[in-house]
Design a protein around this motif. Structure first.
Motif, PDB file in Angstrom:
ATOM      1  N   GLY A  12       2.469   2.328  -6.803  1.00 10.52           N
ATOM      2  CA  GLY A  12       2.494   1.230  -5.839  1.00 10.52           C
ATOM      3  C   GLY A  12       3.425   0.084  -6.180  1.00 10.52           C
ATOM      4  O   GLY A  12       3.591  -0.829  -5.374  1.00 10.52           O
ATOM      5  N   LYS A  13       4.070   0.099  -7.348  1.00  7.75           N
ATOM      6  CA  LYS A  13       4.926  -1.012  -7.753  1.00  7.75           C
ATOM      7  C   LYS A  13       6.348  -0.899  -7.202  1.00  7.75           C
ATOM      8  O   LYS A  13       7.074  -1.875  -7.151  1.00  7.75           O
ATOM      9  N   ALA A  14       6.748   0.313  -6.806  1.00  7.92           N
ATOM     10  CA  ALA A  14       8.069   0.527  -6.224  1.00  7.92           C
ATOM     11  C   ALA A  14       7.927   1.483  -5.052  1.00  7.92           C
ATOM     12  O   ALA A  14       7.103   2.384  -5.071  1.00  7.92           O
ATOM     13  N   ARG A  15       8.745   1.282  -4.033  1.00  5.56           N
ATOM     14  CA  ARG A  15       8.709   2.124  -2.834  1.00  5.56           C
ATOM     15  C   ARG A  15      10.126   2.590  -2.529  1.00  5.56           C
ATOM     16  O   ARG A  15      11.096   1.999  -2.946  1.00  5.56           O
ATOM     17  N   MET A  16      10.198   3.675  -1.730  1.00  2.37           N
ATOM     18  CA  MET A  16      11.523   4.150  -1.318  1.00  2.37           C
ATOM     19  C   MET A  16      11.674   4.029   0.184  1.00  2.37           C
ATOM     20  O   MET A  16      10.709   4.142   0.926  1.00  2.37           O
ATOM     21  N   LYS A  17      12.896   3.725   0.600  1.00  2.00           N
ATOM     22  CA  LYS A  17      13.230   3.632   2.034  1.00  2.00           C
ATOM     23  C   LYS A  17      14.026   4.843   2.417  1.00  2.00           C
ATOM     24  O   LYS A  17      14.907   5.254   1.705  1.00  2.00           O
TER      25      LYS A  17
END
Length: 83
Positions: free
Chosen positions: A78-83
């Motif tokens: 949950g600390k990084a997401r991808m687009k």
């Protein structure tokens, strides 16, 4: 175990901070699965000033580790997401 393919996939995704949405990486990701790890050799553009730390809010989003003998960042959930 086998090492990851050096050239890897051609398609790039944007990896952003989960908290402040600041840009962290442009990464060549293979497959449709969730973002669990980022092999350092597949990072195209690195926008972080210190490894595994967001340049905007200074939140630690990953840990440096070796996966199959290759340096990688293991993403904290949950600390990084991808687009």
């Amino acid at each position: 175990m086998a090492k990851p393919n050096k050239k890897g996939p051609v398609q790039t995704v944007d990896i952003v901070c989960g908290k402040c949405k600041a840009m962290l990486f442009k990464y060549r990701k293979g497959g449709k699965g969730a973002l669990v790890k980022c092999f350092i050799e597949r990072i195209v553009n690195d926008f972080t000033l210190t490894p595994c730390c967001c340049p905007n809010c200074h939140q630690v989003f990953a840990r440096e580790t070796l996966i199959r003998g290759t340096p990688a960042y293991k993403i904290i959930g949950g600390k990084a997401r991808m687009k």
